[in-house]
Design a protein around this motif. Structure first.
Motif, PDB file in Angstrom:
ATOM      1  N   ALA A  95      47.309  42.081  22.392  1.00  0.00           N
ATOM      2  CA  ALA A  95      47.873  41.180  23.400  1.00  0.00           C
ATOM      3  C   ALA A  95      48.473  39.931  22.773  1.00  0.00           C
ATOM      4  CB  ALA A  95      46.808  40.802  24.424  1.00  0.00           C
ATOM      5  N   SER A  96      47.854  39.409  21.721  1.00  0.00           N
ATOM      6  CA  SER A  96      48.394  38.192  21.112  1.00  0.00           C
ATOM      7  C   SER A  96      49.723  38.464  20.441  1.00  0.00           C
ATOM      8  CB  SER A  96      47.398  37.610  20.108  1.00  0.00           C
ATOM      9  OG  SER A  96      47.215  38.480  19.021  1.00  0.00           O
ATOM     10  N   ARG A  97      49.856  39.578  19.776  1.00  0.00           N
ATOM     11  CA  ARG A  97      51.124  39.904  19.105  1.00  0.00           C
ATOM     12  C   ARG A  97      52.251  40.050  20.116  1.00  0.00           C
ATOM     13  NH1 ARG A  97      54.667  39.096  15.545  1.00  0.00           N
ATOM     14  NH2 ARG A  97      55.987  40.872  15.088  1.00  0.00           N
TER      15      ARG A  97
ATOM     16  N   ALA B 113      56.845  38.108  23.646  1.00  0.00           N
ATOM     17  CA  ALA B 113      57.319  37.795  24.995  1.00  0.00           C
ATOM     18  C   ALA B 113      57.709  36.330  25.099  1.00  0.00           C
ATOM     19  CB  ALA B 113      56.252  38.142  26.028  1.00  0.00           C
ATOM     20  N   ALA B 114      56.940  35.449  24.480  1.00  0.00           N
ATOM     21  CA  ALA B 114      57.277  34.024  24.503  1.00  0.00           C
ATOM     22  C   ALA B 114      58.573  33.751  23.752  1.00  0.00           C
ATOM     23  CB  ALA B 114      56.132  33.209  23.904  1.00  0.00           C
ATOM     24  N   VAL B 115      58.824  34.475  22.667  1.00  0.00           N
ATOM     25  CA  VAL B 115      60.095  34.337  21.939  1.00  0.00           C
ATOM     26  C   VAL B 115      61.249  34.777  22.834  1.00  0.00           C
ATOM     27  CG1 VAL B 115      61.431  35.263  20.004  1.00  0.00           C
ATOM     28  CG2 VAL B 115      59.086  34.524  19.647  1.00  0.00           C
ATOM     29  N   LYS B 116      61.070  35.876  23.564  1.00  0.00           N
ATOM     30  CA  LYS B 116      62.125  36.342  24.483  1.00  0.00           C
ATOM     31  C   LYS B 116      62.393  35.307  25.575  1.00  0.00           C
ATOM     32  CE  LYS B 116      62.564  40.902  23.458  1.00  0.00           C
ATOM     33  NZ  LYS B 116      63.779  41.478  23.036  1.00  0.00           N
ATOM     34  N   ILE B 117      61.348  34.664  26.078  1.00  0.00           N
ATOM     35  CA  ILE B 117      61.531  33.644  27.114  1.00  0.00           C
ATOM     36  C   ILE B 117      62.284  32.446  26.551  1.00  0.00           C
ATOM     37  CG2 ILE B 117      60.290  31.993  28.571  1.00  0.00           C
ATOM     38  CD1 ILE B 117      58.155  34.202  28.926  1.00  0.00           C
ATOM     39  N   LYS B 118      61.945  32.050  25.319  1.00  0.00           N
ATOM     40  CA  LYS B 118      62.662  30.936  24.699  1.00  0.00           C
ATOM     41  C   LYS B 118      64.132  31.287  24.482  1.00  0.00           C
ATOM     42  CE  LYS B 118      62.881  27.881  20.805  1.00  0.00           C
ATOM     43  NZ  LYS B 118      62.585  27.684  19.411  1.00  0.00           N
ATOM     44  N   GLU B 119      64.401  32.503  24.020  1.00  0.00           N
ATOM     45  CA  GLU B 119      65.788  32.927  23.833  1.00  0.00           C
ATOM     46  C   GLU B 119      66.536  32.988  25.161  1.00  0.00           C
ATOM     47  OE1 GLU B 119      65.497  36.653  21.832  1.00  0.00           O
ATOM     48  OE2 GLU B 119      64.996  35.736  19.898  1.00  0.00           O
ATOM     49  N   PHE B 120      65.847  33.369  26.217  1.00  0.00           N
ATOM     50  CA  PHE B 120      66.474  33.422  27.532  1.00  0.00           C
ATOM     51  C   PHE B 120      66.974  32.047  27.945  1.00  0.00           C
ATOM     52  CE2 PHE B 120      66.006  32.595  32.059  1.00  0.00           C
ATOM     53  CZ  PHE B 120      66.903  33.503  32.586  1.00  0.00           C
ATOM     54  N   PHE B 121      66.147  31.028  27.777  1.00  0.00           N
ATOM     55  CA  PHE B 121      66.540  29.691  28.195  1.00  0.00           C
ATOM     56  C   PHE B 121      67.581  29.065  27.278  1.00  0.00           C
ATOM     57  CE2 PHE B 121      62.525  29.849  30.610  1.00  0.00           C
ATOM     58  CZ  PHE B 121      63.073  29.598  31.859  1.00  0.00           C
ATOM     59  N   SER B 122      67.633  29.502  26.019  1.00  0.00           N
ATOM     60  CA  SER B 122      68.654  28.957  25.129  1.00  0.00           C
ATOM     61  C   SER B 122      70.007  29.623  25.354  1.00  0.00           C
ATOM     62  CB  SER B 122      68.232  29.116  23.671  1.00  0.00           C
ATOM     63  OG  SER B 122      68.176  30.478  23.312  1.00  0.00           O
ATOM     64  N   ARG B 123      70.038  30.877  25.821  1.00  0.00           N
ATOM     65  CA  ARG B 123      71.297  31.582  26.041  1.00  0.00           C
ATOM     66  C   ARG B 123      71.717  31.661  27.504  1.00  0.00           C
ATOM     67  NH1 ARG B 123      70.685  37.218  23.715  1.00  0.00           N
ATOM     68  NH2 ARG B 123      68.503  36.858  24.087  1.00  0.00           N
TER      69      ARG B 123
END
Length: 95
Positions: A23-25, A30-40
């Motif tokens: 779950a941690s991995r 998932a958190a990286v995908k969320i950050k990329e979503f808000f940057s793009r």
């Protein structure tokens, strides 16, 4: 305390450790995908799956897991929070 109870607690701790690592991995990913979503500013549908996985890994699964075993649930949360915080610092804060 009987030998079988000790073995059960040990197996619950091992299962909490394994579930926590998994779950941690994927929570970090998932958190990286969320950050990329808000940057793009991508399509909103690309945000739903990572949010759903984070909800499952931090709230839904642990609540169910703790009802089955307190030891496994505690180990799960400890491993999840420890490795998620390390991955968060490595992959999200430094990018």
């Amino acid at each position: 305390m009987s030998f079988s109870a000790i073995i059960n607690y040990l197996l619950y701790a091992i299962s909490g450790f394994c579930f926590g690592i998994f779950a941690s991995r994927y929570s970090v990913l998932a958190a990286v995908k969320i950050k990329e979503f808000f940057s793009r500013k991508d399509n909103l549908s690309q945000l739903l799956l990572p949010l759903f996985f984070l909800a499952i890994s931090f709230f839904i699964f642990p609540l169910w897991f703790i009802t089955k075993t307190n030891v496994g649930g505690f180990i799960y949360y400890a491993i999840l929070l420890f490795f998620f915080s390390r991955g968060y610092n490595t992959y999200i804060k430094k990018r």
